[in-house]
Scaffold this motif. Structure first.
Motif, short mmCIF file in Angstrom:
data_model
loop_
_atom_site.label_atom_id
_atom_site.label_comp_id
_atom_site.label_asym_id
_atom_site.label_seq_id
_atom_site.Cartn_x
_atom_site.Cartn_y
_atom_site.Cartn_z
N ARG A 26 1.73 1.83 5.48
CA ARG A 26 0.68 3.24 5.22
C ARG A 26 0.87 4.14 6.61
NH1 ARG A 26 -4.61 3.78 3.70
NH2 ARG A 26 -3.97 2.49 1.88
N MET A 27 1.27 5.43 5.99
CA MET A 27 1.30 6.64 7.01
C MET A 27 0.15 7.35 6.79
SD MET A 27 5.37 7.07 6.55
CE MET A 27 5.29 6.18 5.16
N VAL A 54 -4.59 12.76 4.51
CA VAL A 54 -3.47 12.50 3.72
C VAL A 54 -2.78 11.28 4.03
CG1 VAL A 54 -1.07 13.36 2.96
CG2 VAL A 54 -2.66 15.04 3.31
N THR A 55 -2.86 10.24 3.05
CA THR A 55 -1.99 9.20 3.28
C THR A 55 -1.06 8.83 2.48
OG1 THR A 55 -3.40 7.67 1.74
CG2 THR A 55 -4.39 7.94 3.83
N LEU A 56 0.20 8.08 3.05
CA LEU A 56 1.06 7.69 1.95
C LEU A 56 1.27 6.09 2.23
CD1 LEU A 56 3.80 8.05 0.49
CD2 LEU A 56 4.87 8.69 2.49
N THR A 57 1.21 5.59 1.02
CA THR A 57 1.40 3.96 1.04
C THR A 57 2.80 3.97 0.46
OG1 THR A 57 -1.09 3.74 1.04
CG2 THR A 57 0.35 2.12 0.05
N LEU A 58 3.67 3.51 1.40
CA LEU A 58 5.06 3.58 0.56
C LEU A 58 5.49 2.11 0.47
CD1 LEU A 58 7.53 5.20 0.08
CD2 LEU A 58 7.95 5.38 2.67
N LEU A 82 1.90 -11.13 6.09
CA LEU A 82 0.73 -10.64 6.62
C LEU A 82 0.83 -10.57 8.25
CD1 LEU A 82 -1.86 -13.13 4.93
CD2 LEU A 82 -1.91 -10.66 4.84
N SER A 83 1.69 -11.24 8.80
CA SER A 83 1.76 -11.00 10.32
C SER A 83 2.50 -9.68 10.42
CB SER A 83 2.04 -11.99 11.02
OG SER A 83 3.58 -12.22 10.87
N ARG A 84 3.50 -9.49 9.73
CA ARG A 84 4.27 -8.19 9.73
C ARG A 84 3.61 -7.16 9.45
NH1 ARG A 84 8.20 -9.71 6.69
NH2 ARG A 84 7.81 -8.62 4.71
N ALA A 85 2.75 -7.01 8.37
CA ALA A 85 1.87 -5.81 8.06
C ALA A 85 0.73 -5.62 9.11
CB ALA A 85 1.32 -6.16 6.70
N PRO A 97 -6.19 3.52 -2.31
CA PRO A 97 -5.26 2.58 -2.40
C PRO A 97 -5.08 1.48 -1.40
CG PRO A 97 -4.07 4.73 -2.71
CD PRO A 97 -5.61 4.86 -2.16
N SER A 98 -4.87 0.15 -1.77
CA SER A 98 -4.87 -0.70 -0.64
C SER A 98 -3.66 -0.82 0.13
CB SER A 98 -5.26 -2.23 -1.34
OG SER A 98 -5.05 -3.21 -0.22
N PRO A 99 -3.75 -0.93 1.57
CA PRO A 99 -2.60 -1.14 2.50
C PRO A 99 -1.93 -2.36 2.17
CG PRO A 99 -4.50 -1.24 3.83
CD PRO A 99 -5.12 -0.89 2.19
N LEU A 100 -2.62 -3.32 1.34
CA LEU A 100 -2.35 -4.81 1.32
C LEU A 100 -1.98 -4.99 -0.18
CD1 LEU A 100 -1.94 -7.28 3.13
CD2 LEU A 100 -4.05 -7.89 2.35
N GLU A 101 -0.77 -5.81 -0.26
CA GLU A 101 -0.49 -6.19 -2.03
C GLU A 101 -1.43 -7.20 -2.51
OE1 GLU A 101 3.96 -6.49 -0.13
OE2 GLU A 101 1.72 -6.05 0.96
#
Length: 623
Positions: free
Chosen positions: A137-138, A145-149, A314-317, A609-613
């Motif tokens: 997430r940026m 403005v968010t970009l979820t890449l 999860l820890s990486r995110a 949009p969620s930042p988590l899958e």
């Protein structure tokens, strides 16, 4: 290695005979020879009725397949900036199977981004994440403005997205070159994200593609093409998608957060950033002992696993969200990115880690194996063994971090011990032991660690949550070692069996103990003997001044961990109590989960949009 894990293969910057950026993997160029900006404006913006469709909206969400250099995103961002009647927020979700490294992206944008997009391109490159699988997430324009890449295979990522999409940009390589990006299963996964009235556009225009889009759930037609192409494809989603229908955004409102530790602070920051009014109720303050007061320092280090399992992902995110959310805080509250040397126990484990890192293929500048000599050089102290070095390992001062998060505009802290909650009309009333109301709101989030169990039980809400009912509290302490006893202390975090942290100006923290069945969390000689022994086990040579330290004579900090079966947190809404949320069970990873889980909850409430899958969100959902 799990058969589900596929290493991320970065894009290579290659060019065709005409100097156009070219993918050797797909045998195709990245953008129209007639110009990327013109194609983005004609095909993707006008093809989706933009900018008109976002006008008067609180938020507008775009989903793109194939990020490439990000020129469509930059064109969209510029159009949004240039429109005085733009939506209050613009959210973009994009997927890229072969992302460019940051340096390559920056150089390519300097070469290919037309002048109107050049400055935005530099801003994008500056925020570009490490090439790690998953969602990144940026945020730009102060978060408007968010970009979820998503880095990885779109076929894997798309069914893991949670979003209400208003416009789809289909921009993979040509269907004959990259057929999976245009296949029915992926397009169906996208249709599931469609908000009412969602539109779709792509430069591709074959009869087979239109039929596949129809079958996936889009009503499409041919439209005039761009740059020498006679036609393109445009259309609308036939109906609201299944995933989108489950996401009902609410405007910024008032939330009560119970608990003022790392969990509560992360939620307060995330909600306040989205314009919510947040009331945090803190039992510690009512007892004169705010959460983490005196907790001088702690480490935030991601973990890696050979199968890249849920805990590792999860820890990486979580570490990435913490970096993004907290680096801008005041200097004494912001993390210090000093890196972490994580020592291996023995040669066998070191060999296994080498295999793991080779299989994961993560960037070496994010994690790499180090010998004992290199580890010692990084730490500035002789260490006992080699291990791995995480360059983004962070030293965090939990007490100061929590205070900074709770002092943000929009956040109010009230002392009080919450005993139960009860439904009052459309709201939840939060009450103390005497039945007095402390606060009420339509949204209440229990972030009070092991205390949430008692609140749920007293409120008649615990029975549907057998995993939460098994939560237990584990005591632990850390010890503050004078830096001079460690010849100034390590330059980076040193972890392994225990940990040793760099000097904060108050000393070096050594940790930690795990005490089952304790009646109180306290500092004592027995615990200090354990923490000092753990620190000694990390060092290749013990300074005489360290050996002279007397357990029981040093300052430190003691606290509690709330631990759930599986050691993953419980975060999310309670289906049997609409408006009530949990964020508990952070165990030893409060710093890893704090910012991420705050954003997960806030994004869901705001309809972003969620930042988590979704597969990870399901694993941590309260149950």
């Amino acid at each position: 290695m799990s058969s589900n894990y596929v290493p991320l293969i970065p894009a290579a910057a290659e060019f065709d005979a005409d100097g156009r950026l070219y993918s050797p993997v797909y045998g195709d160029v990245y953008h129209s020879p007639s110009g990327a900006l013109g194609q983005a404006e004609h095909v993707f913006l006008r093809g989706n009725g933009l900018p008109q469709r976002w006008r008067g909206r609180s938020a507008f969400t775009v989903c793109e397949t194939g990020f490439g250099l990000g020129l469509n995103f930059l064109a969209l961002w510029k159009a949004w900036r240039d429109d005085p009647d733009r939506s209050a927020a613009l959210h973009v979700v994009s997927m890229e199977g072969h992302p460019f490294a940051r340096e390559d992206l920056a150089a390519l944008l300097e070469r290919y981004a037309p002048e109107p997009l050049a400055d935005l391109g530099r801003r994008l490159a500056a925020e570009w994440p490490d090439l790690l699988p998953g969602l990144h997430r940026m945020e730009f324009e102060g978060g408007a403005v968010t970009l979820t890449l998503g880095f990885g295979d779109a076929r894997v990522l798309a069914p893991r997205l949670s979003a209400r999409v208003d416009a789809f940009f289909l921009d993979g390589f040509a269907p004959e070159r990259n057929p999976e990006m245009w296949a029915l299963p992926l397009l169906r996964d996208l249709a599931a994200l469609a908000a009412p009235g969602a539109t779709v556009a792509t430069w591709a225009c074959t009869g087979e593609l239109r039929r596949t889009l129809q079958e996936a759930g889009f009503n499409v037609r041919r439209a005039p093409g761009y740059g020498g192409k006679w036609h393109m494809t445009a259309g609308e989603a036939a109906q609201e998608g299944r995933v989108a229908a489950a996401l009902r955004p609410s405007g910024a409102g008032h939330a009560v957060v119970v608990g003022a530790g790392l969990a509560g602070g992360g939620i307060a920051q995330a909600l306040a950033a989205r314009g919510w009014r947040v009331t945090v109720i803190d039992a510690g303050r009512s007892a004169g002992a705010p959460a983490h007061a005196g907790h001088v320092a702690a480490a935030l280090t991601p973990v890696v696993a050979r199968d890249d399992n849920a805990r590792a992902r999860l820890s990486r995110a979580g570490s990435q969200r913490a970096l993004a959310r907290w680096l801008g805080l005041a200097a004494d509250a912001a993390p210090r990115v000093c890196g972490t040397v994580q020592l291996e126990r023995d040669a066998g484990r070191s060999a296994a880690m080498a295999d793991t890192l080779e299989a994961l293929a993560f960037p070496s500048r994010w994690v790499r194996q180090v010998s004992r000599d290199e580890a010692s050089e990084l730490a500035g102290l002789p260490l006992a063994r080699g291990g791995v070095f995480f360059s983004r390992g962070m030293l965090v001062r939990p007490g100061r971090l929590v205070e900074a998060l709770l002092a943000l505009p929009g956040v109010t802290v009230l002392p009080g011990a919450v005993a139960r909650v009860e439904r009052t009309g459309a709201a939840w009333s939060v009450r103390d032991e005497a039945g007095e109301e402390l606060a009420q709101a339509e949204t209440v989030i229990l972030a009070n660690a092991a205390g949430a169990q008692g609140v749920l039980s007293a409120s008649g809400l615990l029975d549907p949550l057998p995993r939460v009912a098994q939560m237990h509290a584990l005591a632990g302490e850390v010890t503050l070692v004078p830096a001079e006893a460690l010849e100034g202390g390590p330059r980076c975090i040193v972890g392994g069996e225990g940990y040793l942290l760099p000097d904060t100006g108050e000393g070096c923290v050594a940790g930690s103990t795990y005490v089952h069945g304790a009646s109180e969390a306290r500092i004592g000689a027995e615990g200090q003997r354990v923490t000092l022994d753990k620190a000694a086990g990390l060092l290749g040579r013990l300074p005489a001044a360290f050996e002279a330290l007397a357990p029981g004579s040093l300052p430190g900090w003691a606290g509690w961990r709330a631990v759930l079966p599986g050691r993953l947190p419980a975060v999310g809404a309670l289906p049997h109590a609409p408006g009530l949320w949990l964020a508990i069970g952070y165990a030893s990873r409060g710093l890893s989960w704090s910012a991420l889980m705050g954003d997960v909850i806030a994004a869901r409430l705001a309809g972003e949009p969620s930042p988590l899958e979704t597969d990870l969100a399901r694993l941590v959902s309260p149950r």
